[in-house]
Motif scaffolding. Structure first.
Motif, mmCIF file in Angstrom:
data_model
loop_
_atom_site.group_PDB
_atom_site.id
_atom_site.type_symbol
_atom_site.label_atom_id
_atom_site.label_comp_id
_atom_site.label_asym_id
_atom_site.label_seq_id
_atom_site.Cartn_x
_atom_site.Cartn_y
_atom_site.Cartn_z
ATOM 1 N N LEU A 98 19.608 27.197 104.337
ATOM 2 C CA LEU A 98 19.449 28.356 105.161
ATOM 3 C C LEU A 98 18.491 29.258 104.536
ATOM 4 O O LEU A 98 17.684 29.881 105.046
ATOM 5 C CB LEU A 98 20.755 28.981 105.066
ATOM 6 C CG LEU A 98 20.944 29.865 106.246
ATOM 7 C CD1 LEU A 98 20.651 29.430 107.484
ATOM 8 C CD2 LEU A 98 22.572 30.320 106.189
ATOM 9 N N GLU A 143 24.191 23.745 101.991
ATOM 10 C CA GLU A 143 23.753 24.497 103.181
ATOM 11 C C GLU A 143 23.030 25.958 103.011
ATOM 12 O O GLU A 143 22.318 26.420 103.671
ATOM 13 C CB GLU A 143 25.222 24.912 103.974
ATOM 14 C CG GLU A 143 26.003 23.507 104.381
ATOM 15 C CD GLU A 143 26.860 22.909 103.319
ATOM 16 O OE1 GLU A 143 26.702 23.424 102.136
ATOM 17 O OE2 GLU A 143 27.529 21.999 103.494
ATOM 18 N N PRO A 178 21.361 33.157 101.735
ATOM 19 C CA PRO A 178 22.155 31.828 102.078
ATOM 20 C C PRO A 178 23.624 32.395 102.919
ATOM 21 O O PRO A 178 23.994 31.493 103.436
ATOM 22 C CB PRO A 178 22.527 31.439 100.669
ATOM 23 C CG PRO A 178 22.628 32.556 100.006
ATOM 24 C CD PRO A 178 21.708 33.538 100.410
ATOM 25 N N LEU A 229 15.072 27.769 105.378
ATOM 26 C CA LEU A 229 14.738 28.054 106.928
ATOM 27 C C LEU A 229 14.343 29.461 107.010
ATOM 28 O O LEU A 229 13.284 29.576 107.883
ATOM 29 C CB LEU A 229 15.942 27.663 107.671
ATOM 30 C CG LEU A 229 15.923 27.707 109.258
ATOM 31 C CD1 LEU A 229 14.776 26.864 109.795
ATOM 32 C CD2 LEU A 229 17.353 27.294 109.625
ATOM 33 N N LYS A 230 15.127 30.296 106.514
ATOM 34 C CA LYS A 230 14.969 31.630 106.779
ATOM 35 C C LYS A 230 13.496 32.002 106.288
ATOM 36 O O LYS A 230 12.626 32.887 106.946
ATOM 37 C CB LYS A 230 16.077 32.839 106.287
ATOM 38 C CG LYS A 230 17.215 32.574 107.073
ATOM 39 C CD LYS A 230 18.281 33.368 106.294
ATOM 40 C CE LYS A 230 19.665 33.287 107.051
ATOM 41 N NZ LYS A 230 20.798 34.050 106.387
#
Length: 328
Positions: A276, A272, A263, A279-280
């Protein structure tokens, strides 16, 4: 209270329940992305937009399909081996920063790699040899040939950023320390080339470690039916597929935290940071799926040469450059 926290972490999050659910979701994503790349629909019937299809397939194998055996089959040994492999992957999740109950310590990366990468492979080999057959023997021999290169490449590719990120701390080779500081390695112009080499190595190593095309030689359906899985059926096949999917999840999460920083620069407690990480993780799975669908299967000799050139060598070069950087 600590006992209940540990039980929750082991059984619910990020342990058995979470890892199983994420494994099914990852299988769905891979199948759906592969279908789109091949202009097919992919799973679409069971559950909303077909998202429950992997669960249905697992339960069908587990409960509805017959377990076939031969004269020399050792079913209990195969079952125990696969369950031990699954347990090892569940235990490895406790060492990731994703865990709400921290059990990290210096050098825990070595323990994590053993439980997440070495032990499951040993168990799948024992399970395969417990259900002997001519195709099984060929599949296991090919699997061992691939692993002699892919496992060192995967280990070295993860070790380099862990060593660089935790070198000057009081937590050497510690996963949580690496996840916090590894982003700095991408920002530093001196370590950026090292991280690029590590990323290239891991892309190749993950494809071969998980036996995805172009390194799916041990399975090679057109040649040896299904290789080391040929004699698996019913519940055994369900456990073997789940073990593979869990291995995919843990390998992807290892890259997310140890190479991409999890993160960072946010925390897990923030929206957030959670987004993150998601998303990764999706990025890692998408890249692996893209490579899977772009390349055809190699021969065993071609695969070993390419693994050496693009898997192990970049990791070794990154390790040498990293050592020079640390001792300058």
């Amino acid at each position: 209270m600590d006992v209940f926290q540990l039980l929750f972490a082991t059984l619910i999050f990020p342990g058995l329940v979470f890892l199983t659910a994420l494994s099914f979701l990852t299988q769905y994503l891979v199948r759906k992305l592969s279908a789109r790349m091949q202009r097919r629909m992919g799973p679409k019937y069971v559950g909303p937009v077909g998202i429950l299809q992997p669960v249905y397939d697992f339960l069908k194998l587990l409960r509805a399909k017959e377990l076939l055996k031969t004269r020399y089959s050792m079913i209990r040994a195969a079952e125990i081996s696969l369950l031990l492999g699954l347990s090892s992957l569940v235990a490895s999740m406790l060492l990731l920063p994703l865990n709400v109950y921290s059990v990290g310590s210096p050098y825990d990366f070595l323990i994590f790699f053993y439980m997440a990468s070495i032990w499951p492979i040993i168990m799948i080999i024992i399970a395969s040899l417990s259900m002997p057959g001519p195709y099984t023997s060929v599949g296991v021999s090919r699997l061992l040939s691939i692993l002699t290169v892919s496992e060192p490449a995967f280990f070295t590719g993860l070790l380099v950023p862990v060593a660089l990120a935790s070198f000057d701390t009081n937590a050497p080779l510690m996963i949580s320390a690496t996840a916090v500081r590894v982003v700095n390695l991408w920002m530093n112009p001196l370590t950026l080339p090292i991280m690029i080499l590590v990323t290239i190595s891991l892309i190749v190593a993950v494809q071969s470690k998980l036996m995805l095309p172009p390194f799916n030689i041990p399975e090679a359906e057109q040649e040896i039916i299904a290789g080391y899985e040929t004699e698996f059926s019913g519940p055994l096949l369900a456990l073997a597929i789940l073990l593979h999917d869990m291995d995919t999840v843990v390998s992807a999460l290892a890259i997310v935290y140890l190479v991409l920083g999890g993160p960072a620069p946010f925390s897990h407690a923030s929206i957030e940071g959670v987004l993150l990480v998601i998303l990764k993780y999706f990025l890692v799975i998408t890249v692996a799926t893209y490579v899977k669908n772009v390349f055809g299967r190699y021969r065993i000799d071609q695969a070993l040469v390419l693994l050496l050139k693009y898997g192990l060598m970049p990791a070794v070069i990154a390790g040498v450059l990293g050592s020079i950087y640390l001792y300058l």
